[in-house]
Design an enzyme around this catalytic site. Structure first.
Site, PDB file in Angstrom:
ATOM      1  N   LYS A 155       0.828  -1.209   0.000  1.00 58.80           N
ATOM      2  CA  LYS A 155       0.000   0.000   0.000  1.00 58.80           C
ATOM      3  C   LYS A 155       0.866   1.264   0.000  1.00 58.80           C
ATOM      4  O   LYS A 155       0.632   2.197  -0.780  1.00 58.80           O
ATOM      5  CB  LYS A 155      -0.927   0.029   1.207  1.00 58.80           C
ATOM      6  CG  LYS A 155      -1.781   1.293   1.251  1.00 58.80           C
ATOM      7  CD  LYS A 155      -2.348   1.557   2.620  1.00 58.80           C
ATOM      8  CE  LYS A 155      -2.980   2.946   2.671  1.00 58.80           C
ATOM      9  NZ  LYS A 155      -3.483   3.294   4.007  1.00 58.80           N
ATOM     10  N   ASP A 203      -5.943  -0.177   1.167  1.00 58.62           N
ATOM     11  CA  ASP A 203      -5.669  -0.438   2.573  1.00 58.62           C
ATOM     12  C   ASP A 203      -5.878  -1.909   2.881  1.00 58.62           C
ATOM     13  O   ASP A 203      -6.752  -2.568   2.297  1.00 58.62           O
ATOM     14  CB  ASP A 203      -6.594   0.426   3.435  1.00 58.62           C
ATOM     15  CG  ASP A 203      -6.165   0.446   4.886  1.00 58.62           C
ATOM     16  OD1 ASP A 203      -6.555  -0.476   5.626  1.00 58.62           O
ATOM     17  OD2 ASP A 203      -5.421   1.368   5.262  1.00 58.62           O
TER      18      ASP A 203
END
Length: 300
Positions: free
Chosen positions: A267, A286
């Protein structure tokens, strides 16, 4: 015999002043131009149109959205930040157009070029929005609320350090950490009570210890920052140049390269790739989105 001619006594000359001379005084020498390193950043006092409409750049949809944590809101629809050695403000006019103000800079022309590069003005949002809307009816509805949301083109070192601070964190705490790191750089000025600094170089960051960062509240992220700075410093061409070279790679290669740095996962790597490495097809996701609970169908 010739008559006697009376001779006039010559008048005495006035006394010379201490600074007078018998020759013509020399003009004073021209002032010497100080070396470039001694010149102070030149202040400016004029708002200048940026020739960008609100549909091409919406400041509220661009700056406080988690791309960068170094720009501060310094007025209604006004944001201030540093781009390299340049301290600038941006604001919307009454018609929505954007203008900029240079608070301090070594070069006015360099400041404008840096700003245009930072804002990615080579990309037309209107054209992108048209293509997206033609291919996605849902986007057509969302686009009404997202006009001017622009992806920035940040310095990779600056972007990397910011997102190392973002791991398992909230925006308020991230901002405090980024402010601490920024304060290690050259002071550029103060606007509306906020102090602004040029982002510190890798050389300056290498002088900061893990213990110092922990005392400043970085927690476990301290070791990731010092570790990453150490790895970058060991790159043959320098860490900053190595990061810039990732702009030329495919997305997968850039992500894999970033993930070799301490504390950088998929991420964080995607955020860095998207916001500083021209990888505009990167989609930061996420970890919570991948959790199984997110895909459970609610009971009818």
């Amino acid at each position: 015999m010739r008559p006697f001619l009376a001779m006039k006594r010559p008048r005495p000359s006035p006394p010379l002043s201490p600074t007078s001379t018998s020759t013509k005084p020399k003009p004073p020498p021209p002032p010497q131009t100080p070396p470039i390193s001694a010149k102070k950043p030149k202040p400016y006092s004029q708002w200048v149109p940026l020739n960008l409409s609100q549909s091409e750049l919406s400041l509220p949809l661009t700056f406080p959205t988690g791309q960068t944590f170094r720009w501060k809101q310094t007025g209604p629809l006004q944001y201030t930040g540093a781009i390299g050695p340049h301290l600038l403000s941006l604001k919307h006019l009454h018609n929505g157009d954007v203008c900029y103000f240079i608070h301090s800079t070594p070069s006015e022309s360099a400041a404008k070029l840096a700003l245009l590069d930072f804002l990615n003005v080579g990309i037309s949002l209107a054209k992108l929005w048209q293509v997206f809307s033609e291919n996605d009816s849902r986007f057509t509805e969302l686009a009404k609320h997202l006009k001017g949301a622009r992806v920035l083109r940040q310095d990779p070192v600056e972007c990397l350090v910011q997102f190392l601070c973002s791991s398992n964190n909230n925006i308020g705490r991230i901002t405090k950490m980024v402010d601490f790191v920024s304060s290690l750089g050259t002071y550029l000025g103060s606007v509306c009570g906020f102090e602004f600094h040029e982002f510190p170089s890798l050389e300056r960051l290498s002088a900061v210890s893990e213990e110092e960062l922990r005392r400043a509240g970085f927690g476990y992220r301290a070791k990731y920052i010092t570790g990453t700075v150490g790895v970058l410093q060991s790159k043959p061409d320098g860490g900053a140049q190595w990061l810039l070279s990732l702009r030329k790679l495919d997305l997968r290669e850039a992500i894999d390269a970033l993930c070799t740095l301490p504390g950088v996962g998929p991420k964080v790597a995607a955020c860095i790739a998207l916001f500083s490495l021209d990888q505009h097809h990167a989609i930061p996701v996420d970890t919570h989105v991948w959790q199984q609970d997110c895909y459970k169908v609610p009971p009818s």
